[in-house]
Motif scaffolding. Structure first.
Motif, PDB file in Angstrom:
ATOM      1  N   UNK A  65       0.937  -1.043  -0.368  1.00 50.02           N
ATOM      2  CA  UNK A  65      -0.004   0.130   0.054  1.00 50.02           C
ATOM      3  C   UNK A  65       0.875   0.866  -0.205  1.00 50.02           C
ATOM      4  N   UNK A  66       2.028   0.995   0.854  1.00 51.94           N
ATOM      5  CA  UNK A  66       2.897   2.191   0.614  1.00 51.94           C
ATOM      6  C   UNK A  66       3.507   2.423  -0.584  1.00 51.94           C
ATOM      7  N   UNK A  67       3.859   1.666  -1.036  1.00 53.79           N
ATOM      8  CA  UNK A  67       3.938   1.651  -2.866  1.00 53.79           C
ATOM      9  C   UNK A  67       3.367   2.278  -3.538  1.00 53.79           C
ATOM     10  N   UNK A  68       2.686   1.964  -3.874  1.00 55.97           N
ATOM     11  CA  UNK A  68       1.207   2.744  -4.552  1.00 55.97           C
ATOM     12  C   UNK A  68       0.208   3.983  -3.721  1.00 55.97           C
ATOM     13  N   UNK A  69       0.507   4.432  -2.827  1.00 53.77           N
ATOM     14  CA  UNK A  69       1.117   5.526  -2.069  1.00 53.77           C
ATOM     15  C   UNK A  69       1.927   6.591  -3.018  1.00 53.77           C
ATOM     16  N   UNK A  70       2.463   6.152  -2.950  1.00 50.68           N
ATOM     17  CA  UNK A  70       3.640   6.254  -3.047  1.00 50.68           C
ATOM     18  C   UNK A  70       4.434   7.585  -4.284  1.00 50.68           C
ATOM     19  N   UNK A  71       4.086   6.705  -5.549  1.00 56.39           N
ATOM     20  CA  UNK A  71       3.513   6.570  -6.086  1.00 56.39           C
ATOM     21  C   UNK A  71       3.721   8.620  -6.750  1.00 56.39           C
ATOM     22  N   UNK A  72       3.784   9.297  -7.452  1.00 59.33           N
ATOM     23  CA  UNK A  72       3.244  10.635  -8.100  1.00 59.33           C
ATOM     24  C   UNK A  72       2.122  10.629  -8.440  1.00 59.33           C
ATOM     25  N   UNK A  73       1.602  10.443  -9.292  1.00 58.02           N
ATOM     26  CA  UNK A  73       0.273   9.505 -10.108  1.00 58.02           C
ATOM     27  C   UNK A  73      -1.412   9.432  -8.718  1.00 58.02           C
ATOM     28  N   UNK A  74      -0.556   8.921  -8.004  1.00 59.75           N
ATOM     29  CA  UNK A  74      -1.632   9.090  -6.841  1.00 59.75           C
ATOM     30  C   UNK A  74      -1.447   9.857  -6.060  1.00 59.75           C
ATOM     31  N   UNK A  75      -0.561  11.154  -5.856  1.00 56.21           N
ATOM     32  CA  UNK A  75      -0.638  11.638  -5.275  1.00 56.21           C
ATOM     33  C   UNK A  75      -1.029  13.284  -5.957  1.00 56.21           C
ATOM     34  N   UNK A  76      -1.102  12.777  -7.177  1.00 55.85           N
ATOM     35  CA  UNK A  76      -1.973  13.561  -7.771  1.00 55.85           C
ATOM     36  C   UNK A  76      -3.096  13.916  -7.755  1.00 55.85           C
ATOM     37  N   UNK A  77      -3.616  13.105  -7.610  1.00 59.41           N
ATOM     38  CA  UNK A  77      -5.197  12.488  -7.783  1.00 59.41           C
ATOM     39  C   UNK A  77      -5.577  11.533  -9.043  1.00 59.41           C
ATOM     40  N   UNK A  78      -5.380  11.435  -9.785  1.00 61.00           N
ATOM     41  CA  UNK A  78      -5.174  11.155 -10.798  1.00 61.00           C
ATOM     42  C   UNK A  78      -6.241   9.764 -10.889  1.00 61.00           C
ATOM     43  N   UNK A  79      -6.160   8.928 -10.090  1.00 56.99           N
ATOM     44  CA  UNK A  79      -6.945   7.250  -9.256  1.00 56.99           C
ATOM     45  C   UNK A  79      -8.040   7.942  -8.636  1.00 56.99           C
ATOM     46  N   UNK A  80      -9.228   7.427  -9.941  1.00 55.69           N
ATOM     47  CA  UNK A  80     -10.761   7.044  -8.627  1.00 55.69           C
ATOM     48  C   UNK A  80     -10.958   5.718  -8.557  1.00 55.69           C
ATOM     49  N   UNK A  81     -10.230   4.735  -8.530  1.00 57.02           N
ATOM     50  CA  UNK A  81      -9.648   3.721  -7.780  1.00 57.02           C
ATOM     51  C   UNK A  81      -8.241   2.848  -7.554  1.00 57.02           C
ATOM     52  N   UNK A  82      -8.378   3.208  -6.448  1.00 61.71           N
ATOM     53  CA  UNK A  82      -6.890   2.296  -6.619  1.00 61.71           C
ATOM     54  C   UNK A  82      -6.903   1.241  -5.475  1.00 61.71           C
ATOM     55  N   UNK A  83      -6.688  -0.058  -5.235  1.00 62.51           N
ATOM     56  CA  UNK A  83      -7.013  -1.451  -4.878  1.00 62.51           C
ATOM     57  C   UNK A  83      -5.953  -2.419  -4.822  1.00 62.51           C
ATOM     58  N   UNK A  84      -4.724  -2.835  -3.836  1.00 63.84           N
ATOM     59  CA  UNK A  84      -4.278  -3.345  -3.133  1.00 63.84           C
ATOM     60  C   UNK A  84      -4.127  -5.245  -2.932  1.00 63.84           C
ATOM     61  N   UNK A  85      -4.178  -5.630  -3.396  1.00 65.60           N
ATOM     62  CA  UNK A  85      -4.226  -7.264  -3.511  1.00 65.60           C
ATOM     63  C   UNK A  85      -3.651  -8.697  -3.149  1.00 65.60           C
TER      64      UNK A  85
END
Length: 96
Positions: A65-85
């Motif tokens: 989850x930290x990997x996913x949250x640290x991406x600049x794309x995530x920080x910029x709010x590009x994603x409507x959906x983010x899941x980690x499985x």
């Protein structure tokens, strides 16, 4: 453990990828030894990126989850959906 990071772009936000691509790729280089596969989901009609998927090795779900949250794309709010499985290969020819 292997995790799938699944992300779908928010409507109207896909165009921001170009502006942030260099920072995004710099971030991913830190994880090259852990990323098993990665790439965008592409719109079948236009070919434009509409999301992305990663297979990544991490020790814990929190680390994935930290990997996913640290991406600049995530920080910029590009994603409507983010899941980690957590993911377990049962069939197929992928070799890790």
């Amino acid at each position: 453990m292997i995790f799938v990071v699944h992300r779908i772009d928010a409507p109207g936000r896909s165009g921001e990828r170009g502006r942030l691509r260099a920072a995004h790729l710099d971030y991913l280089r830190q994880f090259e030894d852990r990323i098993l596969a990665a790439g965008p989901y592409c719109d079948p009609d236009t070919g434009e990126d509409r999301g992305s998927m990663f297979l990544i090795e991490c020790d814990t779900p929190a680390q994935a989850r930290a990997f996913a949250q640290g991406d600049p794309f995530t920080g910029a709010g590009i994603f409507a959906e983010l899941q980690v499985w957590e993911w377990k290969r049962r069939l197929g020819s992928l070799v890790f």
